[in-house]
Design an enzyme around this catalytic site. Structure first.
Site, PDB file in Angstrom:
ATOM      1  N   GLY A 201       0.774  -3.109  -9.129  1.00 29.25           N
ATOM      2  CA  GLY A 201       0.035  -4.035  -9.969  1.00 29.25           C
ATOM      3  C   GLY A 201       0.541  -5.452  -9.815  1.00 29.25           C
ATOM      4  O   GLY A 201       1.083  -5.826  -8.770  1.00 29.25           O
ATOM      5  N   GLU A 225       5.292  -2.125  -6.582  1.00 29.16           N
ATOM      6  CA  GLU A 225       4.620  -2.900  -5.544  1.00 29.16           C
ATOM      7  C   GLU A 225       3.858  -3.978  -6.274  1.00 29.16           C
ATOM      8  O   GLU A 225       2.878  -3.701  -6.961  1.00 29.16           O
ATOM      9  CB  GLU A 225       3.683  -1.974  -4.753  1.00 29.16           C
ATOM     10  CG  GLU A 225       2.976  -2.697  -3.620  1.00 29.16           C
ATOM     11  CD  GLU A 225       1.750  -1.934  -3.164  1.00 29.16           C
ATOM     12  OE1 GLU A 225       1.798  -0.699  -3.064  1.00 29.16           O
ATOM     13  OE2 GLU A 225       0.724  -2.594  -2.932  1.00 29.16           O
ATOM     14  N   CYS A 261      -4.026  -5.135  -1.392  1.00 37.35           N
ATOM     15  CA  CYS A 261      -2.699  -5.754  -1.344  1.00 37.35           C
ATOM     16  C   CYS A 261      -2.311  -6.099   0.081  1.00 37.35           C
ATOM     17  O   CYS A 261      -1.324  -6.787   0.295  1.00 37.35           O
ATOM     18  CB  CYS A 261      -1.666  -4.828  -1.977  1.00 37.35           C
ATOM     19  SG  CYS A 261      -1.800  -3.154  -1.350  1.00 37.35           S
TER      20      CYS A 261
END
Lengths: 504, 504
Positions: A201, A225, A261
């Site tokens: 997140g 992460e 991401c």
């Protein structure tokens, strides 16, 4: 947030963690083969619920049903991969040093109940049944998931599927449970019976939970992460052949509406690469206008792109300021489609502290072209970036000398470095690494994806001089010499399965 | 603390860390074989300075010269063991997933400069050339040691030997440096270029440094081995044969004057084991009165044993209260010999929160006999103890059913569980585990001793689709198929050395 009090496995923190704690010893001792079958059964149940899961997810996330369908497959495959990791058995790191006074045996064992916080952008692959859960269950750790406020219905549907699978596989359904709500998240990571946390997140939310874990009387590992603005570097020769690099670049910039991401957030190219810059601009202008995952990401996108576009030294190559501003103007509840935004700047402006925003992640179809004047300047810029999950290099044979200069910097700064491929589209396997320095990861020695993600949920244990009859089940299993025997290191030498002699 | 400004490698934090930072890239790329030879050269230089080192250490620590001589050997052997670990190459975890679009290779690379805080009780094996330094250098990380205030002369002599060895091995001496003083320690762990910390010492000091590491803008791992009160469990049948268990127990209680982190601090025995209790009491009465390591340990021992002896439910079996009190009475500068102290209590008193001190570590020739009435009560007590580095079980064949009940609790609570052997006297090898839950270790997934200690100083890196010519030196080394080839996992299967084909 409304609770569905009838949903089995969902409850308050104290209750759900207590169920996980009670399930833990049996789950540790159930053995590798039953645990592998549990993971496979979970994969089957997810696929069995595929149609409903995709429909629910499409409604909650606005992601394309085909994309979500593929993600269900990836999530099921990931569970099956971990079944293979458990069966193969290297993850136990079984090691024997023999000695006349009694052998020393070392192996890895599960930590106990763990907490998992999934991400907004991959409701399945990084969700309740995602990589954190799959690897933790593979390790033998019960999982308490935190329901994601952006897609609670998916979380609940997946929870039900996993618990039904556990029951079908003859394992306590309490190896997976869930809690809901912001307060519950903080209670979860500070609960004395939680032994580790997996999180995907934002930097803000992740750091707050990291700090809670570190401040516990008995600190626990927090595998987070967090944000990652990933560089993609076009070397000079490659920049002169735009047709060779445009597809991996555009894919890296726009995959899943720029909400991954591994998005290439900063695209470095030579300052004379006008043709390449023009083509990227055109592709952004032609790109679809995605609906983003949730209202807060939509609002952050509008505000974030507008703020960056207004910085000194930043040029707006594409993106309708009015359109990107719409969502912000209409408030956080809005989920109108957003306009892709491509900015351009120089290395000097990028590194200006007044422009620090440019070096931060911003979800959505947004990227920045960064023009460099020399490879030396490029190296300086890359070395000054925050650590990232991934970096891309786009090069031809003529670029090899420059690549030799640039690659060591990227390997230092990014967990994974790809060559002439998109940064997005992580493959899940044994060699996968999805991590990096902070803020890409709060634990740079670990990965959140791939076979070695299991290592996060294990700790070593050494037994010295023990009688064979008292060895733990997982080491005794190795004694039979059958197909499920363990790889073992014996007196320093890495071997195949243990023979009966070695544990008698 | 006076500085010896002439000593090469000792300086202020900024200077020493900067030297380590500059040495790092070359040290990463020097290759495995030169790094292995460096470790062997360091071992040789330590042994070459053996006579001086032992003399210095005996004066600074009051430890027996024979004990210190053996510790120099252990420390040199540990450096040589890590040379073997580097040559063997499994520690790199080299992994290849092949794919038409480009292979993914994963391997582990060094973090960068790291900080090492040694312990007071093993000036060599847990000192400037100890396991933290040896494993970090093996990984390819330059080390900045913190000089121990209790034995600065040893630290400096070892630093000189290591730097001379580096120069002799053709490696920058700046792969090892040192800083001195309390303030320097805090500056060191918060320095932006320090990437990880190894620490062996007290809970108070360790937790303070852990907190500093966690609070950094970019947090770093803190591998701390803090306090450990280790249980030793005598099962009922074994208790009836005191001659079988007395030697490992007394060794565990009194090794190195009770100043080892593997000391058996709580000895559990059945409440009717009067003969065993008497013999242990006699051995404590007959034991030598050691001079402890430094004035603060001496004062803590006097105060700590006196405070515990005065608790409700605690009986003093041996130990002259006046004698143990001497050191405290005469102040912190005193280093008179101290009297061994053996207390006795019950499980009920041990678990009384008013007696929490009994569950904490206290350096020195001190232990507590804890009488249990049933194996169920024993289990309850063991489960309530803080995590420890090691636990011992003393049993005969008649105890096997009880052992089955007790061992799982001990494996949960202790990093290493020994069977009918002393808890002290850790063997250093491939299967070694020296860690545990907090406070035994701040990072329960890691060990501070043994081959796998190297893992703490490494992080994964993945390279996707790279041309063979650009692979990092350590992976290219594997291509030759010679004796130094790497073990590699290829498409999930663990194999021997890479062949040339695999990296071309």
């Amino acid at each position: 947030m409304t609770h569905d009090d009838q949903l089995d496995g969902l409850g308050d923190v104290a209750d759900v963690v207590e169920r996980a704690r009670r399930a833990a010893p049996g789950f540790t001792n159930v053995g590798r083969e039953p645990r592998a079958r549990l993971l496979e059964t979970m994969a089957g149940h997810l696929e069995g619920a595929r149609a409903d899961l995709v429909t629910t997810a499409a409604a909650e996330t606005a992601l394309d049903p085909d994309v979500l369908d593929a993600e269900v497959t990836r999530t099921a495959d990931q569970l099956r991969m971990f079944a293979g990791v458990v069966r193969e058995g290297s993850y136990l790191e079984a090691t024997v040093d023999t000695a006349p006074g009694g052998d020393v045996m070392r192996w890895l064992r599960p930590l106990g109940p763990v907490a998992v916080f999934g991400a907004s952008n991959f409701p399945f692959a990084y969700g309740v049944a995602g990589g954190d859960t799959a690897s933790a269950l593979a390790a033998g750790c019960p999982v308490v998931a935190k329901e994601h406020p952006s897609h609670p219905r998916i979380c609940r549907a997946v929870l039900s599927a996993l618990r039904a699978a556990a029951a079908a596989a003859g394992v306590s359904p309490d190896v997976i449970g869930m809690v809901s709500g912001f307060e519950a998240g903080a209670q979860l990571v500070t609960h004395p019976d939680i032994t580790a946390v997996g999180f995907t997140g934002s930097v803000g939310g992740g750091r707050a939970l990291f700090d809670l874990c570190a401040a516990r009387p008995l600190p626990i590992p927090f595998y987070g992460e967090l944000g990652s603005v990933n560089p993609a570097v076009v070397l000079p020769h490659a920049a002169r052949s735009p047709e060779r690099v445009i597809e991996p670049l555009v894919t890296s910039m726009l995959a899943r509406g720029g909400q991954v991401c591994t998005k290439a957030g900063l695209v470095f190219l030579p300052d004379d690469a006008e043709d390449l810059a023009d083509r990227l601009r055109q592709r952004m202008l032609d790109a679809p206008r995605p609906v983003l995952l949730n209202p807060s990401i939509t609002a952050a996108y509008a505000a974030g792109t507008a703020r960056r576009a207004a910085l000194d030294g930043v040029e707006v190559l594409s993106g309708d300021a009015a359109a990107t501003g719409d969502a912000a103007a209409t408030g956080a509840g809005d989920r109108s489609p957003v306009s892709p935004v491509l900015l351009a700047t120089t290395v000097v402006s990028l590194l200006d502290d007044a422009n620090a925003d440019l070096r931060d992640e911003c979800f959505g179809p947004y990227a920045v072209l960064v023009r460099y004047r020399s490879v030396a300047e490029l190296r300086t810029a890359l070395a000054a970036l925050p650590s990232s999950l991934v970096a891309g290099v786009y090069a031809t044979d003529g670029d090899l000398p420059d690549a030799r200069d640039v690659l060591p910097v990227l390997v230092d700064r990014a967990g994974r470095v790809v060559w002439n491929q998109p940064t997005s589209g992580l493959r899940v396997g044994w060699a996968t690494h999805h991590g990096g320095g902070y803020p890409a990861s709060t634990a740079s020695g670990t990965t959140s994806v791939g076979a070695t993600a299991i290592r996060r949920w294990l700790r070593p244990s050494a037994l010295q001089g023990w009688p064979a009859a008292l060895l733990p089940a997982e080491l005794r299993d190795a004694a039979g010499g059958d197909d499920r025997g363990l790889p073992v290191r014996r007196n320093g030498r890495l071997n195949g399965p243990l023979t009966a002699r070695e544990v008698s």
